[in-house]
Scaffold this motif. Structure first.
Motif, PDB file in Angstrom:
ATOM      1  N   ASP A  31       0.862  -1.186   0.000  1.00 20.92           N
ATOM      2  CA  ASP A  31       0.000   0.000   0.000  1.00 20.92           C
ATOM      3  C   ASP A  31       0.895   1.233   0.000  1.00 20.92           C
ATOM      4  OD1 ASP A  31      -2.037   1.852   0.318  1.00 20.92           O
ATOM      5  OD2 ASP A  31      -2.265   1.480   2.466  1.00 20.92           O
ATOM      6  N   ALA A  61      -0.092   4.504   1.511  1.00 21.79           N
ATOM      7  CA  ALA A  61      -0.385   4.365   2.942  1.00 21.79           C
ATOM      8  C   ALA A  61      -1.738   4.973   3.281  1.00 21.79           C
ATOM      9  CB  ALA A  61       0.714   4.998   3.789  1.00 21.79           C
ATOM     10  N   THR A  66       4.023  -0.654   3.443  1.00 22.53           N
ATOM     11  CA  THR A  66       3.993   0.583   2.659  1.00 22.53           C
ATOM     12  C   THR A  66       5.323   0.851   1.964  1.00 22.53           C
ATOM     13  OG1 THR A  66       4.603   1.897   4.598  1.00 22.53           O
ATOM     14  CG2 THR A  66       2.245   1.610   4.163  1.00 22.53           C
TER      15      THR A  66
END
Length: 233
Positions: free
Chosen positions: A200, A203, A215
Motif C-alpha cells: 500500500d 499508505a 507501505t
C-alpha cells in the motif's frame, strides 16, 4: 515471519512507478489540457482499457487506441486519422519510456532478498513488460518473469500463480507474492495458496484482515524469512 524460498512481485505500481511515467507521457502529448483533469482521467481509461485487454476482448493496440480516442472526444478534440494516430503514439511511447523509473525502495529490497529466488508475475503485454525490467536494470535480479499475455490468463486467476510456482518447482506455500493491488495481487495470490502481501504505497488504506500490509518494500525484510531454495528432485 514467513518462511519462503521465493518472492515474486507485481511490476507496475510495485517496482516501476507507472503512474509517474503514464502521467508524464500523456501530459507531453496533450500539453494544452488541464493536468489536474488529464492525469486522473487517463489513469481511469488505462484501467478500463487494460481490463478489456486482459479479458481477451481487445488486443493491446486496440485498447491503446480506444483510450486516446475516448480522451480526445471528452476534451473536445478532433479524432485522429491513422497517420496522426501513429504520430501521437510514437510521441507517447517515447515519453512514456523516457519516464520509466523504479521506486527508490526497489534496489535495496531486492539486494537484501538475493538469497531467495526472485521474479515477477505481471498483467500486461510481454514485450513491454520485459522491456521495462531491462530498462530499469532489474532483469538480472528478477530472472523469472511470467506475463498474462504469454500465459493466457491474468491475475487474480489462480492458474497464473500456480504456473509460476510450477516453473520454480516450489509449492505455493513456499512462495510470497507482493503487489500494490489488494484484490488482484495480495488476495489473488493468497487465494491461490501463496503468501500474498499488499504493498500500500500511498499508505491510505486500512489494515487488511486477511493479508499482511506494507507501505515500503524494505519492510519485507522484517516480514519474510527467506531461505535458500531446495534443489528439485
Amino acid at each position: 515471519m514467513l518462511n519462503v524460498d521465493a518472492v515474486l512481485f507485481d511490476l507496475d505500481g510495485t517496482l516501476l512507478d507507472h503512474a509517474h511515467s503514464s502521467t508524464a507521457a500523456i501530459a507531453a502529448t496533450l500539453p494544452d489540457a488541464d493536468p489536474d483533469v488529464l492525469a486522473p482521467r487517463w489513469a481511469a481509461l488505462t484501467d478500463q482499457g487494460m481490463d478489456r485487454f486482459l479479458s481477451g476482448e481487445w488486443t493491446f493496440p486496440q485498447q491503446r487506441r480506444w483510450r486516446i480516442t475516448t480522451l480526445r472526444a471528452e476534451l473536445g478534440l478532433p479524432p485522429l486519422d491513422d497517420t496522426a494516430y501513429d504520430t501521437w503514439l510514437a510521441a507517447y511511447v517515447h515519453a512514456y519510456e523516457a519516464a520509466w523509473r523504479a521506486f527508490p525502495d526497489v534496489t535495496p529490497a531486492l539486494a537484501a532478498l538475493s538469497g531467495a529466488r526472485l521474479g515477477v508475475i505481471t498483467n500486461g503485454d510481454t514485450f513491454q513488460q520485459r522491456a521495462k525490467l531491462a530498462a530499469l536494470g532489474l532483469t538480472p535480479a528478477l530472472p523469472y518473469v511470467l506475463t498474462s499475455h504469454e500465459f493466457g490468463r491474468a491475475k487474480p486467476d489462480p492458474a497464473i500463480f500456480h504456473a509460476a510456482c510450477d516453473a520454480l518447482a516450489l509449492p505455493p506455500h513456499r512462495v510470497a507474492y507482493v503487489g500494490d493491488r489488494l484484490d488482484t495481487d495480495a488476495r489473488g495470490a493468497t487465494a491461490a495458496g501463496l503468501h500474498g502481501i499488499w504493498l500500500d504505497r500511498p499508505a491510505l488504506g486500512q489494515e487488511a484482515d486477511d493479508v499482511p500490509r506494507i507501505t515500503d518494500l524494505r519492510a519485507l525484510l522484517t516480514l519474510l524469512s527467506a531461505t535458500p531454495p531446495e534443489s528439485p528432485a
